[in-house]
Scaffold this motif. Structure first.
Motif, PDB file in Angstrom:
ATOM      1  N   TYR A  50     -21.510  -7.935   0.298  1.00  0.00           N
ATOM      2  CA  TYR A  50     -20.499  -8.175  -0.717  1.00  0.00           C
ATOM      3  C   TYR A  50     -19.147  -7.591  -0.318  1.00  0.00           C
ATOM      4  O   TYR A  50     -18.107  -8.197  -0.538  1.00  0.00           O
ATOM      5  CB  TYR A  50     -20.954  -7.604  -2.057  1.00  0.00           C
ATOM      6  N   ARG A 103     -18.130  -6.971   2.787  1.00  0.00           N
ATOM      7  CA  ARG A 103     -17.730  -7.404   4.129  1.00  0.00           C
ATOM      8  C   ARG A 103     -16.524  -8.343   4.036  1.00  0.00           C
ATOM      9  O   ARG A 103     -16.349  -9.041   3.052  1.00  0.00           O
ATOM     10  CB  ARG A 103     -18.914  -8.137   4.765  1.00  0.00           C
ATOM     11  N   LYS A 104     -15.688  -8.377   5.103  1.00  0.00           N
ATOM     12  CA  LYS A 104     -14.529  -9.250   5.128  1.00  0.00           C
ATOM     13  C   LYS A 104     -14.984 -10.710   5.111  1.00  0.00           C
ATOM     14  O   LYS A 104     -15.877 -11.107   5.830  1.00  0.00           O
ATOM     15  CB  LYS A 104     -13.705  -8.974   6.388  1.00  0.00           C
ATOM     16  N   LYS A 105     -14.339 -11.520   4.287  1.00  0.00           N
ATOM     17  CA  LYS A 105     -14.701 -12.926   4.136  1.00  0.00           C
ATOM     18  C   LYS A 105     -14.147 -13.734   5.312  1.00  0.00           C
ATOM     19  O   LYS A 105     -13.059 -13.460   5.806  1.00  0.00           O
ATOM     20  CB  LYS A 105     -14.154 -13.506   2.825  1.00  0.00           C
ATOM     21  N   THR A 165     -14.007 -17.348   5.238  1.00  0.00           N
ATOM     22  CA  THR A 165     -13.948 -18.708   4.739  1.00  0.00           C
ATOM     23  C   THR A 165     -12.824 -19.480   5.412  1.00  0.00           C
ATOM     24  O   THR A 165     -11.707 -18.993   5.523  1.00  0.00           O
ATOM     25  CB  THR A 165     -13.736 -18.714   3.217  1.00  0.00           C
TER      26      THR A 165
END
Length: 157
Positions: free
Chosen positions: A30, A32-34, A36
């Motif tokens: 949760y 952690r760096k995203k 996307t």
């Protein structure tokens, strides 16, 4: 393997322990760096990984020549008849008969991207590229003719 049996309290402690292990993993992910990707906006700079199998292509040089000799090994290696190699026999100046490639059709809609055709080609005449956008409304647009410059001339049947 030994079957473990727990008492009521032992099972409860074990269940809470596994729940906490799962929650620890969830909390790590949760925060952690995203990573996307904003797909429609950045489609020009989006690069797939090196082993990605996109569209089958036939590389051409500056003189619009390819390395395919119309041997048909890729057509024989294809498990679901995605590739159709149509050749012609011509006569050279010396009077010898030579087989040349007339048409190389590739049905992207039925390809399973197994890479058997690329591995079977003895002259490295076909490869997979990084193109991944293949959405069309008509399946006939997925039949590609590869033996011309531009590599992907849409053929209508």
């Amino acid at each position: 393997m030994k079957k473990e049996e727990y008492t009521y309290l032992g099972g409860l402690v074990h269940g809470i322990g596994t729940l906490l292990t799962g929650m620890k993993t969830t909390m790590k992910v949760y925060f952690r760096k995203k990573v996307t990707e904003q797909y429609p906006e950045n489609r020009k700079e989006l690069k797939m990984f090196d082993r990605f199998r996109g569209t089958l292509t036939m590389p051409h040089n500056e003189q619009n020549e390819h390395r395919c000799i119309a041997c048909g090994l890729c057509q024989n290696a294809c498990p679901n008849d995605t590739i159709k190699v149509i050749s012609e026999t011509i006569e050279t100046e010396e009077g010898k008969k030579k087989k040349i490639l007339a048409r190389y059709e590739y049905d992207l809609g039925s390809c399973i991207f197994c890479q058997l055709c690329v591995n079977a080609c003895p002259h490295d005449a076909i490869t997979f590229d990084q193109n991944f956008e293949h959405a069309v409304f008509d399946r006939s647009k997925l039949i590609l003719r590869l033996n011309h410059e531009g590599s992907k001339v849409m053929e209508k049947k």
